[in-house]
Scaffold this active site. Structure first.
Site, short mmCIF file in Angstrom:
data_model
loop_
_atom_site.label_atom_id
_atom_site.label_comp_id
_atom_site.label_asym_id
_atom_site.label_seq_id
_atom_site.Cartn_x
_atom_site.Cartn_y
_atom_site.Cartn_z
N ASP A 1 -12.71 5.88 2.79
CA ASP A 1 -11.27 5.88 3.10
C ASP A 1 -10.85 7.26 3.57
O ASP A 1 -10.64 8.16 2.77
CB ASP A 1 -10.49 5.44 1.85
N ASP B 1 0.88 -1.17 0.00
CA ASP B 1 0.00 0.00 0.00
C ASP B 1 0.92 1.22 0.00
O ASP B 1 1.50 1.57 1.02
CB ASP B 1 -0.89 -0.04 1.25
N LYS C 1 3.05 11.20 -3.35
CA LYS C 1 2.03 10.52 -4.17
C LYS C 1 1.16 11.53 -4.92
O LYS C 1 0.68 11.25 -6.02
CB LYS C 1 1.16 9.67 -3.25
N GLU D 1 -7.26 0.58 -4.67
CA GLU D 1 -7.28 0.49 -3.20
C GLU D 1 -8.63 0.00 -2.65
O GLU D 1 -8.64 -0.90 -1.80
CB GLU D 1 -6.91 1.85 -2.59
#
Lengths: 621, 107
Positions: free
Chosen positions: A208, A25, A87, A186
């Site tokens: 999330d 992850d 990211k 994800e």
């Protein structure tokens, strides 16, 4: 000495054949690595038994690279060489970064192809290189924990990541010397960790809430295929904002004023975070700062953070609407991200979906654990009857055709890997080259879609317009990456491109692309109709003008010749107008007018073919 | 003839059986492959075969087939951590030598 794991019945591996595979992850705030041990998915922890590796990379002056907790500690002292949240920059162009502007404390310059580079004391570094440092540390950790070389890995990416962002993630893995078995969405990974992929069918909402980002994804599962129905969220909302809200309360309550040093701000945020975490288990917590001391109750905390939670709920409702669903049609709700440990968040999410969310897997780890399960299947440790999870492409892929229209070759939500081919032809007589423009998106016009690549097919043998057969094949591999090839069938000339995604996509485009296509569906249809008529008009003009020039004067009376030329001129004048019906009518009128001419040309051509031949030349069989 | 398990091995087997959600125990065995002659088998068990020898543990069974038991008599199944690595280990008094990696052995 190799240590053993428990296998499924009858599946003990021969010595030295167990393949080591991990799930990674690669998060904005933290990254994790996990694997399957004796059938149980577990995170692989560092020497201090911590699963989370902060996604922070520091380039030290001596040429060394520090990743994780230590880099995070050093961030305040060395802000220019310590990169966090990289990211957010993956697969982005320099233009996008400028729009993020003030949030980034780094010195950024443009590299080749507009790739943004961060200037550090170790040189200019791209987001791909920085991510590779994080992956390298995770890979080392995994190899130490598993006692061998990794055969492959599955890396998770947000469902909304486009081709460029996925390619950048793969590039980072290659740089870290990792073999990527597959990139996995994800939310899909979270669903796999809960074993929901074993169900026949279902609709799953994945909420999330991480440290700095919030994502909501609605997935539809049908016989092992996960389809992303809609995604939404807020790229600048997360647990850190909760900390800020609490810290601000503290500043006001303790009357600290506004001129606070960064050190004090840091202390306040740390205290805020500690209080927030304490209130997950307790009803109140004592907050002390200098001479100030006060009680913070859970009720008070809730007033502070409710506006933020409300924002996430709004995004959930909007995303549900995009998916065309009501809360009642959601079968499962999964909570992901450390911030979903807060009782208030759980309560609010449960209230919205009217359903108890799945929480029994650690929300920080659930994505990595799901990736590990997939990795184990993909690397071949499971028997082949294990369900192989399939992903789908998020946005349609197509080709530009005449008139700036998009011809979709692969529709969105097609399962990957997939290859599809379609035939195209030339538009002009004697055309020897064709420009191919690959686009991504749901809209009908090229200008509203995202340009992915351009290439040319050359050396097409000269033929009349429409006679060439050019077969264009779109192939998407298991990671969602695209290669396009074009081949002219008669000569075999061929041209191929592997899509090096053109970086430079602004933020709003990705998230709004889908929405736009729904909102503008009607306009797009009208626009398409108009463009199609315009292209048809051009084709008619081109063909008729050529014919008139060739033998118009020989075959037609001067009156007819003039009338046709006049009709042609009229169509020329109006074909760039905006009334598709009028253009259509004009084309039909001109076609009727030229009917006689077409018949005469046909007769003349047959006459010419037959002239000088005797009947015996025609074989009656 | 007997087999045993260390307390931490028992704990980890219990944990894995629980997360797997089914199974009556684990099977220890020996098969003839590998670079040094024999290799170990360590598997979950869903059904016990009639010829199997069963050793009761806390909450599960330790199962071995009679042919393997000859090679494994006196073995203790341990669970070890070596740095970040962890896993099960056969402490088998019958082993004369094993290959460098310990995945296969010779009697």
């Amino acid at each position: 000495m190799a240590l053993l794991q428990i296998s499924e019945p009858g599946q003990s591996p021969a010595p030295h054949t167990r393949k080591l595979a991990v799930g990674i992850d690669l998060g904005t705030t933290n990254s994790l690595v996990a694997t399957l041990r004796s059938g149980t998915a577990e995170t692989l922890n560092d020497a201090a038994d911590s699963a989370l590796l902060p996604s922070v990379v520091q380039y030290a002056g001596d040429g060394g690279v520090v990743v994780g907790d230590q880099a995070k500690l050093n961030a305040a002292g060395d802000p220019l060489n310590t990169i966090s949240s990289v990211k957010r920059l993956m697969g982005r162009g320099i233009g996008d970064i400028k729009s993020l502007g003030s949030q980034l404390p780094y010195s950024i310059s443009a590299g080749d192809n507009g790739v943004p580079l961060i200037n550090t004391c170790a040189g200019a570094k791209s987001a791909v290189e920085i991510s590779a440092e994080i992956l390298r540390v995770l890979a080392q950790r995994a190899q130490a924990a598993l006692g061998g070389k990794l055969e492959g890995c599955v890396i998770t990416v947000p469902a909304y990541f486009d081709d460029a962002q996925r390619q950048a993630t793969k590039d980072a893995a290659r740089l870290a010397d990792l073999n990527v078995l597959r990139l996995l969405n994800e939310p899909t990974a979270a669903a796999v960790a809960y074993g929901l992929d074993r169900a026949e069918e279902g609709v799953i909402a994945v909420y999330d809430l991480g440290g700095g980002t919030f994502d909501i994804s609605i997935l539809h599962l049908s016989r092992g295929v996960f389809e992303v129905l809609a995604t939404g969220g807020d790229s600048a909302l997360g647990g850190d904002d909760f900390d800020h809200a609490i810290a601000n309360w503290l500043i006001q309550a303790a009357n600290l004023g506004e001129d606070l040093t960064p050190q004090i701000q840091r202390q306040l945020l740390d205290m805020a975070r500690a209080s927030k975490e304490a209130l997950t288990l307790q009803d109140s917590v004592l907050v002390q700062f200098g001479n100030f001391s006060a009680e913070l109750t859970r009720a008070q905390l809730e007033t502070l953070i409710d506006p933020l939670i409300e924002k996430t709920l709004h995004a959930c409702k909007r995303t549900l609407r995009d998916a065309g669903l009501k809360t009642a049609s959601i079968d499962n709700v999964i909570l992901v991200g450390g911030s979903t440990r807060m009782p208030r968040v759980r309560h609010k999410v449960q209230e919205l979906f009217n359903r108890e969310p799945l929480v029994n897997i650690d929300p920080d780890k659930v994505v990595a654990l799901g990736a590990a399960i997939q990795a184990d299947i993909l690397v071949g440790n499971k028997s082949s009857d294990s369900l192989l999870l399939l992903d789908v492409i998020p946005l349609s892929l197509g080709l530009e055709t005449m008139g700036g229209l998009v011809e979709k070759i692969i529709d969105r939500n097609t399962t990957i890997p997939v290859a599809k081919a379609q035939e195209f032809t030339t538009f002009k007589d004697g055309q020897t080259a064709m420009a191919l423009h690959v686009v991504q998106g749901e809209r009908d016009l090229v200008k509203d879609c995202r340009s992915l690549a351009r290439f040319e097919l050359r050396n097409i043998p000269p033929m009349v317009a429409g006679a060439a057969h050019i077969r264009v094949t779109f192939q998407v591999d298991a990671d969602g990456l695209l290669s396009v090839s074009a081949q002219e069938e008669s000569s075999g000339v061929r041209s191929t491109i592997v899509v090096k995604p053109s970086y430079g996509l602004d933020d709003s485009t990705i998230t709004n692309m889908l929405l736009d296509s729904f909102a503008n569906a009607k306009m797009d249809t009208q626009e398409r109709a108009l463009r199609e008529q315009q292209v048809e008009a051009e084709r008619v003009i081109e063909a008729l003008a050529n014919a008139l020039e060739q033998d118009g004067e020989q075959l037609l009376s001067p009156g007819e010749f003039a009338a046709l030329n006049q009709g042609l001129q009229q169509l020329r004048e109006m074909h760039n107008g905006t009334d598709s019906e009028a253009i259509k009518l004009a084309i039909e009128q001109l076609a009727a007018l030229s009917e006689n001419f077409a018949a005469q040309r046909m007769n003349a051509a047959i006459g010419k073919a037959l002239a000088g031949q005797s009947l015996s030349d025609f074989d009656p069989s | 003839m007997a087999l045993s398990m260390s307390p931490s091995a028992i704990h980890h087997v219990q944990r894995h059986l629980q997360s797997r959600g089914k199974g009556v125990g684990i099977r220890l065995g020996v098969k003839t492959t590998g670079c040094s002659g024999l290799s170990y088998v360590l598997e979950f068990v869903d059904t016990i075969a009639p010829e199997d020898e069963v050793f009761a543990q806390e909450g599960f069974s330790l199962i071995v087939d009679p042919k393997s038991l000859v090679y494994l008599d006196g073995t203790e199944l341990g669970f070890v951590k070596e740095g970040l690595n962890e896993g099960f280990q056969f402490n088998n008094p019958n082993v004369k030598n094993e290959c460098g990696c310990g995945e296969s052995f010779h009697i």
